[in-house]
Design a protein around this motif. Structure first.
Motif, short mmCIF file in Angstrom:
data_model
loop_
_atom_site.label_atom_id
_atom_site.label_comp_id
_atom_site.label_asym_id
_atom_site.label_seq_id
_atom_site.Cartn_x
_atom_site.Cartn_y
_atom_site.Cartn_z
N THR A 17 0.84 -1.20 0.00
CA THR A 17 0.00 0.00 0.00
C THR A 17 0.87 1.25 0.00
O THR A 17 0.62 2.20 -0.76
N VAL A 18 1.91 1.25 0.83
CA VAL A 18 2.82 2.39 0.90
C VAL A 18 3.54 2.55 -0.45
O VAL A 18 3.71 3.66 -0.94
N PHE A 19 3.95 1.44 -1.05
CA PHE A 19 4.59 1.49 -2.37
C PHE A 19 3.67 2.20 -3.36
O PHE A 19 4.11 3.08 -4.10
N SER A 20 2.39 1.84 -3.37
CA SER A 20 1.43 2.44 -4.30
C SER A 20 1.27 3.93 -4.04
O SER A 20 1.10 4.71 -4.98
N GLU A 21 1.32 4.34 -2.77
CA GLU A 21 1.23 5.77 -2.44
C GLU A 21 2.43 6.53 -2.99
O GLU A 21 2.29 7.63 -3.52
N ILE A 22 3.61 5.95 -2.84
CA ILE A 22 4.83 6.62 -3.28
C ILE A 22 4.93 6.63 -4.80
O ILE A 22 5.35 7.62 -5.40
N ASP A 23 4.50 5.56 -5.45
CA ASP A 23 4.54 5.44 -6.91
C ASP A 23 3.42 6.29 -7.51
O ASP A 23 2.43 5.80 -8.02
N ALA A 24 3.63 7.60 -7.47
CA ALA A 24 2.60 8.56 -7.82
C ALA A 24 2.10 8.42 -9.25
O ALA A 24 0.92 8.62 -9.52
N ASP B 111 18.32 -2.52 -4.72
CA ASP B 111 19.29 -3.62 -4.72
C ASP B 111 20.10 -3.74 -6.01
O ASP B 111 21.28 -4.06 -5.98
N ASP B 112 19.47 -3.51 -7.16
CA ASP B 112 20.20 -3.70 -8.42
C ASP B 112 20.87 -2.43 -8.93
O ASP B 112 21.53 -2.45 -9.97
N GLY B 113 20.73 -1.32 -8.21
CA GLY B 113 21.44 -0.09 -8.56
C GLY B 113 20.98 0.60 -9.82
O GLY B 113 21.70 1.40 -10.40
N ASP B 114 19.72 0.36 -10.25
CA ASP B 114 19.23 0.97 -11.48
C ASP B 114 18.53 2.31 -11.24
O ASP B 114 17.93 2.86 -12.15
N ARG B 115 18.62 2.82 -10.03
CA ARG B 115 18.02 4.11 -9.62
C ARG B 115 16.49 4.08 -9.71
O ARG B 115 15.84 5.08 -9.94
N ARG B 116 15.95 2.89 -9.51
CA ARG B 116 14.51 2.67 -9.46
C ARG B 116 14.26 1.61 -8.39
O ARG B 116 15.04 0.67 -8.27
N ILE B 117 13.17 1.76 -7.67
CA ILE B 117 12.82 0.74 -6.68
C ILE B 117 11.58 0.02 -7.17
O ILE B 117 10.52 0.63 -7.34
N SER B 118 11.74 -1.27 -7.43
CA SER B 118 10.60 -2.08 -7.84
C SER B 118 9.76 -2.42 -6.61
O SER B 118 10.23 -2.29 -5.47
N LYS B 119 8.54 -2.87 -6.85
CA LYS B 119 7.69 -3.28 -5.74
C LYS B 119 8.36 -4.41 -4.96
O LYS B 119 8.33 -4.43 -3.73
N GLU B 120 8.99 -5.33 -5.67
CA GLU B 120 9.67 -6.46 -5.01
C GLU B 120 10.79 -5.95 -4.10
O GLU B 120 10.90 -6.38 -2.96
N GLU B 121 11.61 -5.04 -4.60
CA GLU B 121 12.70 -4.48 -3.78
C GLU B 121 12.13 -3.76 -2.56
O GLU B 121 12.65 -3.87 -1.45
N PHE B 122 11.04 -3.01 -2.78
CA PHE B 122 10.44 -2.23 -1.70
C PHE B 122 9.90 -3.15 -0.61
O PHE B 122 10.17 -2.94 0.58
N PHE C 196 13.46 8.38 -7.44
CA PHE C 196 13.91 9.21 -6.32
C PHE C 196 13.02 10.43 -6.15
O PHE C 196 12.66 10.79 -5.03
N ASP C 197 12.63 11.07 -7.26
CA ASP C 197 11.74 12.24 -7.17
C ASP C 197 10.42 11.89 -6.50
O ASP C 197 9.86 12.69 -5.74
N GLU C 198 9.89 10.70 -6.78
CA GLU C 198 8.63 10.29 -6.17
C GLU C 198 8.80 10.09 -4.66
O GLU C 198 7.92 10.47 -3.89
N LEU C 199 9.92 9.50 -4.26
CA LEU C 199 10.17 9.31 -2.84
C LEU C 199 10.32 10.67 -2.15
O LEU C 199 9.75 10.88 -1.08
N CYS C 200 11.04 11.60 -2.78
CA CYS C 200 11.20 12.94 -2.22
C CYS C 200 9.84 13.63 -2.05
O CYS C 200 9.56 14.23 -1.01
N HIS C 201 9.01 13.53 -3.09
CA HIS C 201 7.68 14.15 -3.03
C HIS C 201 6.83 13.53 -1.92
O HIS C 201 6.19 14.23 -1.15
N TRP C 202 6.86 12.22 -1.83
CA TRP C 202 6.06 11.52 -0.81
C TRP C 202 6.52 11.94 0.59
O TRP C 202 5.70 12.18 1.47
#
Length: 200
Positions: free
Chosen positions: A9-16, A172-183, A24-30
């Motif tokens: 649920t938190v992932f969905s909130e952050i994934d605007a 984890d994979d350093g691609d500058r994106r956080i997948s739902k699985e990583e989160f 990273f911008d989405e995390l900053c905004h959240w």
């Protein structure tokens, strides 16, 4: 333990934008919208704020109301803290050294170069943190960080650097994106986003 609420649920909130990944911008905004108290220690905030508020006060009449609306700086736990704000005299000298053309304002390129020089002993190469701090500090919206805005930039570079460290720990994979699985797998690293700094 874990996040206050279901990690998905938190992932969905952050994934605007609903793209299935957190940028990273989405995390900053959240973080800004939720006014997270992640890692805030009142004593550290007081010291940090005192150092920066003294850098240079604006003479504009609306400067006081702008400062009152600004969110408190967020100080990360020792585990992710890697840079600190210089004292007033050092901060002003730093601004002057970064302002090679003497214009009284710094471009993103000047800030980037200056930050990399200032924190060269830290292997600092967090471009997203520099960009976020630059955008947040540009109070006038003119595309530059002026001398009177430099204290904000220093405060924000610490905040966004620490947030980038957290983001990177989950990515984890350093691609500058956080997948739902990583989160979801890293939810224990994210407890502090809801105010529990001891578990970050």
């Amino acid at each position: 333990d874990g996040l206050n609420g279901d990690a998905e649920t938190v992932f969905s909130e952050i994934d605007a934008n609903g793209g299935g990944i957190i940028l990273f911008d989405e995390l900053c905004h959240w973080m800004a919208v939720n006014k997270s108290t992640w890692g805030v220690d009142d004593a550290e905030v007081a010291v940090t704020t005192a150092k920066i508020d003294d850098v240079e006060e604006s003479t504009k009449p609306d400067a006081r109301s702008a400062r009152q609306q600004e969110p408190k700086p967020v100080v990360a736990p020792e585990a992710v803290k890697s840079i600190t704000i210089p004292a007033k005299k050092e901060a002003l000298a730093l601004f002057d050294s970064m302002d090679g053309n003497g214009s009284g304002k710094l471009s993103l390129a000047e800030l980037d170069k200056g930050v990399l020089t200032l924190f060269s002993d830290k292997d600092f190469n967090h471009k997203p943190a520099i960009m976020a701090a630059y955008k947040a500090a540009d109070r006038s919206g003119n595309g530059f960080v002026e001398r009177r805005e430099f204290g904000y930039f220093l405060r924000y570079i610490v905040y966004y650097n620490n947030l980038w460290a957290l983001f990177s720990a989950v990515d984890d994979d350093g691609d500058r994106r956080i997948s739902k699985e990583e989160f979801v797998q890293s939810a224990d690293k994210l407890d502090g986003l809801n105010g529990d700094a001891e578990t970050v």
